[in-house]
Scaffold this motif. Structure first.
Motif, PDB file in Angstrom:
ATOM      1  N   ALA A 296      33.309  51.671 137.457  1.00 25.86           N
ATOM      2  CA  ALA A 296      31.923  51.441 137.862  1.00 25.86           C
ATOM      3  C   ALA A 296      31.573  49.953 137.835  1.00 25.86           C
ATOM      4  O   ALA A 296      30.923  49.434 138.753  1.00 25.86           O
ATOM      5  N   ARG A 297      32.008  49.265 136.788  1.00 28.21           N
ATOM      6  CA  ARG A 297      31.675  47.835 136.678  1.00 28.21           C
ATOM      7  C   ARG A 297      32.430  46.994 137.709  1.00 28.21           C
ATOM      8  O   ARG A 297      31.883  46.035 138.264  1.00 28.21           O
ATOM      9  N   LEU A 298      33.686  47.325 137.949  1.00 27.53           N
ATOM     10  CA  LEU A 298      34.441  46.605 138.987  1.00 27.53           C
ATOM     11  C   LEU A 298      33.806  46.829 140.362  1.00 27.53           C
ATOM     12  O   LEU A 298      33.678  45.901 141.161  1.00 27.53           O
ATOM     13  N   ALA A 299      33.397  48.064 140.621  1.00 27.63           N
ATOM     14  CA  ALA A 299      32.758  48.385 141.897  1.00 27.63           C
ATOM     15  C   ALA A 299      31.442  47.617 142.051  1.00 27.63           C
ATOM     16  O   ALA A 299      31.119  47.121 143.134  1.00 27.63           O
ATOM     17  N   ARG A 300      30.698  47.525 140.946  1.00 27.97           N
ATOM     18  CA  ARG A 300      29.419  46.823 140.989  1.00 27.97           C
ATOM     19  C   ARG A 300      29.614  45.327 141.249  1.00 27.97           C
ATOM     20  O   ARG A 300      28.908  44.720 142.057  1.00 27.97           O
ATOM     21  N   LEU A 301      30.599  44.724 140.584  1.00 26.99           N
ATOM     22  CA  LEU A 301      30.863  43.296 140.788  1.00 26.99           C
ATOM     23  C   LEU A 301      31.300  43.037 142.226  1.00 26.99           C
ATOM     24  O   LEU A 301      30.837  42.086 142.867  1.00 26.99           O
ATOM     25  N   ARG A 302      32.153  43.893 142.731  1.00 23.47           N
ATOM     26  CA  ARG A 302      32.605  43.746 144.119  1.00 23.47           C
ATOM     27  C   ARG A 302      31.415  43.849 145.076  1.00 23.47           C
ATOM     28  O   ARG A 302      31.295  43.059 146.025  1.00 23.47           O
ATOM     29  N   PHE A 303      30.530  44.820 144.817  1.00 26.53           N
ATOM     30  CA  PHE A 303      29.351  44.988 145.668  1.00 26.53           C
ATOM     31  C   PHE A 303      28.473  43.746 145.646  1.00 26.53           C
ATOM     32  O   PHE A 303      28.016  43.272 146.685  1.00 26.53           O
ATOM     33  N   LEU A 304      28.234  43.199 144.456  1.00 23.73           N
ATOM     34  CA  LEU A 304      27.376  42.018 144.347  1.00 23.73           C
ATOM     35  C   LEU A 304      27.958  40.826 145.109  1.00 23.73           C
ATOM     36  O   LEU A 304      27.236  40.085 145.769  1.00 23.73           O
ATOM     37  N   LEU A 305      29.283  40.642 145.016  1.00 25.46           N
ATOM     38  CA  LEU A 305      29.935  39.543 145.728  1.00 25.46           C
ATOM     39  C   LEU A 305      29.810  39.720 147.240  1.00 25.46           C
ATOM     40  O   LEU A 305      29.462  38.791 147.965  1.00 25.46           O
ATOM     41  N   TYR A 306      30.095  40.933 147.712  1.00 29.13           N
ATOM     42  CA  TYR A 306      30.042  41.188 149.150  1.00 29.13           C
ATOM     43  C   TYR A 306      28.609  41.149 149.665  1.00 29.13           C
ATOM     44  O   TYR A 306      28.353  40.694 150.786  1.00 29.13           O
ATOM     45  N   ASP A 307      27.660  41.640 148.856  1.00 25.16           N
ATOM     46  CA  ASP A 307      26.264  41.662 149.268  1.00 25.16           C
ATOM     47  C   ASP A 307      25.722  40.234 149.404  1.00 25.16           C
ATOM     48  O   ASP A 307      24.977  39.918 150.334  1.00 25.16           O
ATOM     49  N   GLU A 308      26.144  39.367 148.478  1.00 27.24           N
ATOM     50  CA  GLU A 308      25.754  37.964 148.556  1.00 27.24           C
ATOM     51  C   GLU A 308      26.295  37.332 149.833  1.00 27.24           C
ATOM     52  O   GLU A 308      25.605  36.565 150.511  1.00 27.24           O
ATOM     53  N   ARG A 309      27.540  37.661 150.167  1.00 28.44           N
ATOM     54  CA  ARG A 309      28.152  37.092 151.383  1.00 28.44           C
ATOM     55  C   ARG A 309      27.428  37.580 152.634  1.00 28.44           C
ATOM     56  O   ARG A 309      27.236  36.829 153.594  1.00 28.44           O
ATOM     57  N   ARG A 310      27.020  38.847 152.629  1.00 30.52           N
ATOM     58  CA  ARG A 310      26.257  39.358 153.771  1.00 30.52           C
ATOM     59  C   ARG A 310      24.962  38.569 153.948  1.00 30.52           C
ATOM     60  O   ARG A 310      24.547  38.265 155.056  1.00 30.52           O
ATOM     61  N   SER A 311      24.348  38.232 152.828  1.00 32.26           N
ATOM     62  CA  SER A 311      23.083  37.490 152.882  1.00 32.26           C
ATOM     63  C   SER A 311      23.279  36.084 153.422  1.00 32.26           C
ATOM     64  O   SER A 311      22.530  35.620 154.284  1.00 32.26           O
ATOM     65  N   THR A 312      24.285  35.383 152.918  1.00 29.96           N
ATOM     66  CA  THR A 312      24.495  33.997 153.346  1.00 29.96           C
ATOM     67  C   THR A 312      25.009  33.923 154.783  1.00 29.96           C
ATOM     68  O   THR A 312      24.644  33.026 155.534  1.00 29.96           O
ATOM     69  N   SER A 313      25.872  34.878 155.166  1.00 33.28           N
ATOM     70  CA  SER A 313      26.430  34.824 156.525  1.00 33.28           C
ATOM     71  C   SER A 313      25.394  35.205 157.571  1.00 33.28           C
ATOM     72  O   SER A 313      25.536  34.848 158.744  1.00 33.28           O
ATOM     73  N   SER A 314      24.351  35.913 157.155  1.00 31.92           N
ATOM     74  CA  SER A 314      23.317  36.303 158.122  1.00 31.92           C
ATOM     75  C   SER A 314      22.365  35.144 158.441  1.00 31.92           C
ATOM     76  O   SER A 314      21.630  35.180 159.413  1.00 31.92           O
ATOM     77  N   GLN A 315      22.402  34.108 157.597  1.00 36.67           N
ATOM     78  CA  GLN A 315      21.544  32.939 157.819  1.00 36.67           C
ATOM     79  C   GLN A 315      22.294  31.884 158.635  1.00 36.67           C
ATOM     80  O   GLN A 315      22.499  30.760 158.195  1.00 36.67           O
ATOM     81  N   GLN A 316      22.738  32.262 159.813  1.00 38.31           N
ATOM     82  CA  GLN A 316      23.592  31.381 160.608  1.00 38.31           C
ATOM     83  C   GLN A 316      22.851  30.138 161.087  1.00 38.31           C
ATOM     84  O   GLN A 316      23.461  29.117 161.380  1.00 38.31           O
TER      85      GLN A 316
END
Length: 422
Positions: A79-99
């Motif tokens: 659960a914790r590994l999945a959560r950390l992975r989600f947070l990393l990917y979610d952050e990337r989605r946010s930054t990459s959307s601000q093109q």
């Protein structure tokens, strides 16, 4: 009643993780250091569960634990590994959307906190321990470990927001460089999991291996000494590329392709700047020259290009060889390789292989022998003595390809004319 489900309870993670032991709270955790500390504690607990005679029950192994039991440490870890992975990917989605203006985000806080946390004195050994025990982790946890590791090592290579992630990527690269032995050793040893039925572990280790050696600093450490090459490259030549499992041997060949060609025929070239590409090529040339006999005469030729090697192994090996010989920085390797009667005989045999793909790949190696202006007498004699048969065979070789590939047609004509002129 108290047992009735609350509205939208699944949003807090109840649907995925259950309600016992507070595991549902993991799905809303946002503090990276808390997650990392939890992962470290859960890993220790999960390994104790595996080692304990009562830790692995038939129920746990089948995933049908009694719903009244406390969630296992392995479940918390997943659960914790999945959560950390989600947070990393979610952050990337946010930054990459601000093109329009990605730099307004500043350094990505989740990724940076993850690298700083893993590099801290109390968590420094977590990454090596996770990789070392990958085989013992649940299936999903293995995927998360590899995904997080790979993401942190390549996040600054591509994407419209790549500049944001370069400091993060370089920080994690430096961490891996500092713990090179502790991290790379279990990655390579992970290939032995194939014999235990864990092909997925092998493939995760392969992806981590390739993520490491896309970096000049880590590649330099890999090929710095013959001893390092013996430890972390030769196992792929000696054993893993020859395993009967197709997925495993293919993955091992991908590693060899990256290391021996310095990534020059992969997407790696698109990720790196020109100076880094040149430095990688020079490092590869130095190690292939220094360890020439151990690489080519003792391993590559007799193992990967032998009649016993399977189709895939021979084909990829020929592609690696062709790339190496035609790379400018490998001039010394090329001259030594094509001035060998034994090597010429090996390639001429492959030129007559039953597979048209292998004969085409072999042709691209054979042409280097013929085009070499400084042939040794032994090599020239073999070409001259077999000139009639060679020319007749080459004239019929891949005639269908000549119509669509003018470069191939021109090369074939030139090779035939050169052989006839000997």
């Amino acid at each position: 009643s108290d047992s009735a489900p609350k509205p939208f309870e699944w949003l807090s993670g109840g649907l995925f993780f259950g309600k016992k032991g507070g595991i549902e709270s993991v799905d809303s955790e946002k503090d990276v250091n808390s997650l990392l500390s939890g992962i470290q504690d859960n890993l220790v607990g999960a390994l104790l569960e595996v080692q304990s005679s009562s830790g692995v029950t038939e129920e746990a192994a089948s995933g049908t634990e009694d719903s009244g039991k406390e969630p296992s440490q392995s479940k918390f870890l997943a659960a914790r590994l999945a959560r950390l992975r989600f947070l990393l990917y979610d952050e990337r989605r946010s930054t990459s959307s601000q093109q329009d203006n990605p730099l307004r985000w500043g350094t990505p806080s989740v990724a940076l906190a993850t690298v700083q946390g893993l590099s801290s004195s109390n968590l420094q050994g977590l990454t090596p321990k996770l990789i070392e025990n990958l085989q013992a982790l649940p299936f999903e946890s293995r995927k998360h470990v590899a995904a997080i590791f790979n993401y942190l090592l390549v996040c600054g290579f591509e994407g419209s927001d790549r500049d944001l992630y370069i400091p993060v990527m370089n920080g994690f690269r430096d961490y891996v460089a500092m713990l090179f032995e502790e991290i790379v050793k279990p990655i390579v040893a992970g290939y032995d999991s194939c014999g235990k039925g864990s092909t997925d572990v092998v493939l995760h280790c392969g992806s981590m291996y390739r993520s490491c050696f896309r970096h000049v600093a880590l590649y330099r450490q890999l090929v710095a000494t013959t001893e390092r090459v013996e430890q972390y490259v030769f196992p792929f030549l000696d054993k893993y590329a020859l395993l009967p499992n197709f997925d495993v041997s293919s993955d091992a060949m991908e590693n060899l392709k990256l290391v021996m060609t310095a990534g020059s025929d992969s997407s790696n070239n698109m990720m790196l700047d020109e100076n880094s590409q040149r430095e990688l090529a020079e490092l590869a040339a130095a190690f292939l020259t220094r360890d020439y006999e151990a690489v080519w005469d003792q391993r590559f030729n007799p193992k990967l290009l032998s009649a016993d090697a399977n189709y895939m192994t021979k084909r990829v090996a020929l592609q690696i060889l062709s790339t190496v010989l035609l790379t400018r920085s490998n001039y010394a390797v090329m001259i030594r390789y094509v001035n060998s009667r034994i090597n010429l005989v090996i390639v001429m045999k492959l030129l007559r292989d039953t597979s048209p793909h292998i004969t085409l790949d072999a042709f691209h190696v054979f042409k280097v022998f013929v085009a070499n202006p400084s042939k040794i007498p032994e090599v020239e004699k073999i070409l001259r003595d077999n000139s009639q048969k060679l020319c007749s065979y080459l004239e019929t070789l891949h005639q269908d390809k000549e119509a669509s590939d003018q470069q191939f047609a021109d090369e074939k004509k030139l090779i035939i004319a050169t052989i006839r002129g000997l």
